[in-house]
Design an enzyme around this catalytic site. Structure first.
Site, PDB file in Angstrom:
ATOM      1  N   ASP A   1      -2.852   4.811  -2.374  1.00  0.00           N
ATOM      2  CA  ASP A   1      -3.879   5.417  -1.730  1.00  0.00           C
ATOM      3  C   ASP A   1      -4.139   6.775  -2.268  1.00  0.00           C
ATOM      4  O   ASP A   1      -3.241   7.424  -2.951  1.00  0.00           O
ATOM      5  CB  ASP A   1      -3.031   5.794  -0.546  1.00  0.00           C
ATOM      6  CG  ASP A   1      -3.844   6.176   0.479  1.00  0.00           C
ATOM      7  OD1 ASP A   1      -4.924   5.442   1.183  1.00  0.00           O
ATOM      8  OD2 ASP A   1      -3.772   7.524   1.018  1.00  0.00           O
TER       9      ASP A   1
ATOM     10  N   GLU B   1      -6.848   3.936  -5.471  1.00  0.00           N
ATOM     11  CA  GLU B   1      -7.891   4.357  -4.711  1.00  0.00           C
ATOM     12  C   GLU B   1      -8.068   5.606  -5.290  1.00  0.00           C
ATOM     13  O   GLU B   1      -7.328   6.562  -5.170  1.00  0.00           O
ATOM     14  CB  GLU B   1      -7.450   4.328  -3.426  1.00  0.00           C
ATOM     15  CG  GLU B   1      -8.799   4.482  -2.561  1.00  0.00           C
ATOM     16  CD  GLU B   1      -8.470   5.198  -1.192  1.00  0.00           C
ATOM     17  OE1 GLU B   1      -9.530   5.072  -0.083  1.00  0.00           O
ATOM     18  OE2 GLU B   1      -7.519   5.800  -0.880  1.00  0.00           O
TER      19      GLU B   1
ATOM     20  N   HIS C   1     -10.640  -1.652   5.125  1.00  0.00           N
ATOM     21  CA  HIS C   1     -10.306  -1.126   6.324  1.00  0.00           C
ATOM     22  C   HIS C   1     -11.061   0.105   6.660  1.00  0.00           C
ATOM     23  O   HIS C   1     -10.685   0.781   7.711  1.00  0.00           O
ATOM     24  CB  HIS C   1      -8.681  -1.155   6.538  1.00  0.00           C
ATOM     25  CG  HIS C   1      -8.193  -0.031   5.753  1.00  0.00           C
ATOM     26  ND1 HIS C   1      -8.047  -0.165   4.237  1.00  0.00           N
ATOM     27  CD2 HIS C   1      -7.572   1.104   6.092  1.00  0.00           C
ATOM     28  CE1 HIS C   1      -7.720   0.779   3.825  1.00  0.00           C
ATOM     29  NE2 HIS C   1      -7.414   1.910   4.648  1.00  0.00           N
ATOM     30  N   ASP C   2     -11.459   0.679   5.480  1.00  0.00           N
ATOM     31  CA  ASP C   2     -12.191   2.084   5.828  1.00  0.00           C
ATOM     32  C   ASP C   2     -13.684   1.794   5.931  1.00  0.00           C
ATOM     33  O   ASP C   2     -14.563   2.807   6.190  1.00  0.00           O
ATOM     34  CB  ASP C   2     -11.957   3.198   4.801  1.00  0.00           C
ATOM     35  CG  ASP C   2     -10.582   3.449   4.631  1.00  0.00           C
ATOM     36  OD1 ASP C   2      -9.837   3.699   5.722  1.00  0.00           O
ATOM     37  OD2 ASP C   2      -9.934   3.898   3.630  1.00  0.00           O
TER      38      ASP C   2
ATOM     39  N   ASP D   1       0.639  -1.073   0.188  1.00  0.00           N
ATOM     40  CA  ASP D   1       0.046  -0.001   0.025  1.00  0.00           C
ATOM     41  C   ASP D   1       1.026   1.038  -0.070  1.00  0.00           C
ATOM     42  O   ASP D   1       1.606   1.558   0.963  1.00  0.00           O
ATOM     43  CB  ASP D   1      -0.914   0.038   1.351  1.00  0.00           C
ATOM     44  CG  ASP D   1      -2.103   0.830   1.206  1.00  0.00           C
ATOM     45  OD1 ASP D   1      -2.101   1.634   0.513  1.00  0.00           O
ATOM     46  OD2 ASP D   1      -3.208   0.304   1.616  1.00  0.00           O
TER      47      ASP D   1
END
Ligand code: ISL
Length: 553
Positions: free
Chosen positions: A200, A254, A327-328, A99
């Site tokens: 990200d 993302e 995870h969000d 990531d």
């Protein structure tokens, strides 16, 4: 090396390392813990891992604030542990994507420390410092955690931009040196054998340098000046050509608030930018304006419309990612049409997986999703760890939001929902650790855990295993044309993945009622490939029943 597009056959499992497995009993997950569980992942059938950040970080935002891009955070282990993990993964046929947070660094990064304190620092222009407008910030922009996005620094009487917490200053990608740094960082990890990156908030890297005030008032004020900015594609292309294309690597960006046109530009086969992106239209099915704090009731018709829009839009070019947890996000149990009750949790989780993972694209599974893990049972704000929740709470209080509404939204929206420790067994700390973990283990570990799931042939875990196996063996999943057969139906999602002579027919009942199904495709000869019940009546679907059929055309 030429890109082999292996990612089109990948089944990717996301690990949030803090919460996965604690091998040294300090309360935090770590790399050695991941190594211990690689056979578990191999048995599930996945062939790639996306690892949330493990770089050195002061952990203001759990690793999404990086202070050294080429070092491993001590809490997670050493570089040798990392290399061992990578080789143990590769031995098992599992690739690794890391990531990479390229939009911002930690405020503790040496670049920022130097830039902050010295106007003549060679790193000053790595960030976005501007003079204020009188006593006001340079623009009225607000960031993702609801905050004002400029921080004043008296030392140099100026502001710096941060679209997340003030400890996450945004980088200035218009500076060629910043781009060069990331070319080198990418090469560093790829030379070590890493197979790609989840990038990200990558579509925030190019900011409109006119720094104009935004006119939208509700959330992300000024977003049109910093989302999908003027040089985004140029910079993505540069990173691809100068770093990624030298390796057999993949990237998933993302990309918040992006349209089909934006995505086609980023993932089109001839564009050489990204392999695929995460877009959040479908996870916004139950909110307004793409903002999770403005909750809205789920609608199957809207869900199908959004999924279909991207299936069709990227049918011939570009590539989709298929996901509904990370995870969000809060957990999918009790969300997206599924039912969190004891009676239907498992069957409806299987139904959701069936209807999403037979779409065209690459599936992503978030840790614990394969067990049907649920939202956190933490009830007090002070026990919540997520920085976003606390920041949003402050903003909401200023806006005098009613207390009851606030409590409900926070419980629903906190990212801790997805971050509770992985439930391996029913012991005190769920087999995650022997000591009290950094975030409370959910009490339902007593009946939701990997040990039980593995021993029960009917579990969600084993259903995922079968689903993955089928997906790997069935070329139509990759190539079949997507056709929604029941756009208007309020209970049934039925679609074809059409091939020549043969097609896949996927039907899912998104309701707790028995539903009659009429489809002319069901009069053709079929073979059942997957079914979440033990029997099948093509005319009457049981509560949350879903099937994958192979039909002769
Ligand atoms: O989490 C969100 C909504 O709840 C999003 O707005 C999220 O902040 C956004 O998708 C960006 O997420 C990524 O970058 C953040 C980090 O906090 C997230 O964990 C990460 O996935 C900043 O690096």
């Amino acid at each position: 090396m030429n890109n082999t597009r292996w990612y089109k056959d990948a089944i990717i499992y996301q690990i949030y390392p803090r919460s996965f497995k604690d091998s040294d009993n300090d309360g935090f997950g770590d790399i050695k813990g991941i190594i211990e569980k690689l056979d578990y992942l191999k048995n599930l059938g996945i062939n790639c891992v996306w690892l949330s950040p493990v770089y050195r970080s002061p952990n203001r935002d759990n690793g999404y604030d990086i202070s050294d891009y080429c070092a491993i955070q001590e809490m997670f282990g050493t570089m040798d542990d990392f290399k061992l993990m990578l080789s143990e993964m590769h031995k098992r046929g599992i690739r690794l994507i890391m990531d990479l947070v390229m939009n911002h660094t930690s405020d503790q990064h040496p670049w920022f420390q130097s830039a902050l304190n010295d106007i003549n620092s060679p790193y000053r222009d790595y960030y976005i410092f501007r003079k204020g407008k009188g006593k006001k910030a340079p623009t009225n922009w607000t960031g993702f955690f609801g905050q004002n996005s400029w921080e004043y620094t008296s030392k140099t009487d100026s502001y710096y931009l941060h679209l997340f917490t003030k400890e996450q200053p945004d980088l200035n990608w218009d500076n060629p040196k910043v781009r060069e740094e990331f070319v080198n960082i990418i090469k560093f990890w790829c030379d070590m054998g890493v197979d790609g990156f989840r990038c990200d908030v990558i579509n925030l890297i190019s900011k409109d340098q006119r720094f104009l005030d935004g006119k939208n008032k509700i959330f992300l004020v000024g977003k049109k000046y910093y989302i999908n900015g003027p040089h985004l594609h140029e910079y993505l292309h540069q990173i691809n050509k100068e770093a990624l294309s030298d390796y057999d690597s993949m990237t998933v960006g993302e990309t918040v608030f992006s349209s089909i046109d934006d995505i086609l530009k980023m993932t089109g086969e001839d564009r050489e930018e990204l392999s695929m992106v995460f877009n959040f239209d479908h996870t916004s099915v139950d909110n307004f304006f793409g903002v999770k704090w403005f909750m809205r009731r789920f609608s199957l018709r809207r869900w199908k419309k959004i999924l279909g829009h991207y299936q069709q839009g990227l049918q011939n070019n570009g590539w989709n990612s298929l996901f509904y947890e990370n995870h969000d996000q809060r957990r999918s149990v009790g969300r997206f049409g599924t039912d969190g009750s004891k009676q239907y949790r498992e069957i409806s989780a299987k139904m959701l997986a069936t209807s999403v993972y037979f779409l065209k694209g690459t599936p992503f599974i978030y840790e614990g999703q394969e067990l049907g893990m649920t939202n956190t049972d933490i009830t007090k704000l002070e026990d919540i760890q997520d920085v976003e929740t606390h920041d949003i709470y402050k903003t909401a209080k200023k806006l005098h939001m009613p207390k009851g509404y606030l409590k409900k939204t926070i419980a629903n929206g906190t990212r801790d929902n997805a971050r509770t420790p992985m439930q391996w067994d029913d012991s005190e700390y769920a087999g995650f650790s022997k000591v009290k973990p950094w975030l409370k283990v959910n009490d339902n570990k007593l009946y939701i855990n990997a040990q039980i799931a593995i021993s029960d042939p009917d579990s969600i875990y084993h259903y995922y295993q079968r689903l993955i196996k089928l997906r790997k063996s069935e070329p139509l999943v990759k190539d079949g044309i997507y056709i929604d057969l029941k756009k208007k139906d309020r209970h049934i999602y039925a679609y074809l993945r059409k091939g020549q002579g043969e097609s896949l027919l996927v039907i899912a009942n998104y309701s707790k009622k028995e539903v009659k199904v009429k489809l002319k495709e069901l009069s053709k000869p079929y073979k059942i490939l997957l079914n979440n019940y033990s029997n099948f009546n093509p005319l009457l679907f049981k509560p949350y029943q879903s099937v994958v059929l192979k039909i002769k055309e």
